[in-house]
Design a protein around this motif. Structure first.
Motif, short mmCIF file in Angstrom:
data_model
loop_
_atom_site.label_atom_id
_atom_site.label_comp_id
_atom_site.label_asym_id
_atom_site.label_seq_id
_atom_site.Cartn_x
_atom_site.Cartn_y
_atom_site.Cartn_z
N ARG A 88 -53.76 -109.19 35.13
CA ARG A 88 -54.49 -109.45 33.88
C ARG A 88 -55.98 -109.30 34.13
N PHE A 89 -56.72 -108.98 33.07
CA PHE A 89 -58.18 -108.89 33.17
C PHE A 89 -58.77 -109.13 31.80
N LEU A 90 -60.04 -109.50 31.80
CA LEU A 90 -60.80 -109.67 30.56
C LEU A 90 -62.25 -109.35 30.86
N THR A 91 -62.84 -108.48 30.04
CA THR A 91 -64.24 -108.13 30.18
C THR A 91 -64.93 -108.43 28.86
N VAL A 92 -66.02 -109.19 28.92
CA VAL A 92 -66.76 -109.52 27.70
C VAL A 92 -68.24 -109.20 27.89
N ALA A 93 -68.88 -108.78 26.78
CA ALA A 93 -70.32 -108.57 26.78
C ALA A 93 -70.98 -109.92 26.54
N LEU A 94 -72.04 -110.19 27.28
CA LEU A 94 -72.74 -111.46 27.15
C LEU A 94 -73.96 -111.30 26.24
N ASP A 95 -74.10 -112.24 25.28
CA ASP A 95 -75.31 -112.25 24.46
C ASP A 95 -76.36 -113.11 25.16
N LYS A 96 -77.53 -113.26 24.56
CA LYS A 96 -78.62 -113.97 25.24
C LYS A 96 -78.26 -115.42 25.54
N ASN A 97 -77.50 -116.09 24.66
CA ASN A 97 -77.10 -117.48 24.91
C ASN A 97 -76.09 -117.57 26.06
#
Length: 136
Positions: A88-97
């Motif tokens: 399994r994997f998960l990739t997320v874009a991070l916002d400034k917070n």
């Protein structure tokens, strides 16, 4: 435009320590080879899964924070799909917070690690003095 991402993958629990390091090196090298920058890595170790995945009840968790071009994420996830070691994997874009929170979390972990390192040498000396009192 470069963005910051966080990816977590779960590797099959049958991997040896060397094989797990090879898998991590594969993905960190892939990120660097495609113009990305590793911001932070963290090995979460072997953990129980909430539900069985491919008849496995545990897996090795690993987190990588990186900066890269948005088109690269598709390449990374394609490599995860092709790798039989990754369940399994998960990739997320991070916002400034999220970036600020991730930085705060890293600082807290570093502070806890430093505190443990300072406490560790003091404990054996205390144990030895207790043993001497018992012997007398």
């Amino acid at each position: 435009m470069i963005k910051q991402y966080e990816t977590v993958f779960i590797a099959t629990p049958v991997l040896s320590d060397t094989q797990m390091k090879e898998a991590v090196a594969k993905y960190t090298d892939l990120i660097k080879a495609n113009g990305g920058e590793i911001v932070y890595e963290e090995d979460w170790g072997l953990k129980q899964l909430a539900y069985p995945i491919q008849h496995k009840t545990s897996g090795f968790y690993y987190l990588i924070e990186f900066k890269a071009d948005p088109q690269f994420v598709a390449t990374l996830e394609t490599q995860y799909h092709r790798d039989e070691r990754i369940i399994r994997f998960l990739t997320v874009a991070l916002d400034k917070n999220s970036i600020a929170y991730a930085e705060h979390r890293r600082q807290m972990r570093a502070g806890k690690a430093a505190a443990k390192a300072e406490e560790a040498p003091a404990e054996p000396a205390a144990v030895e003095s207790e043993e001497e009192e018992v012997e007398e």
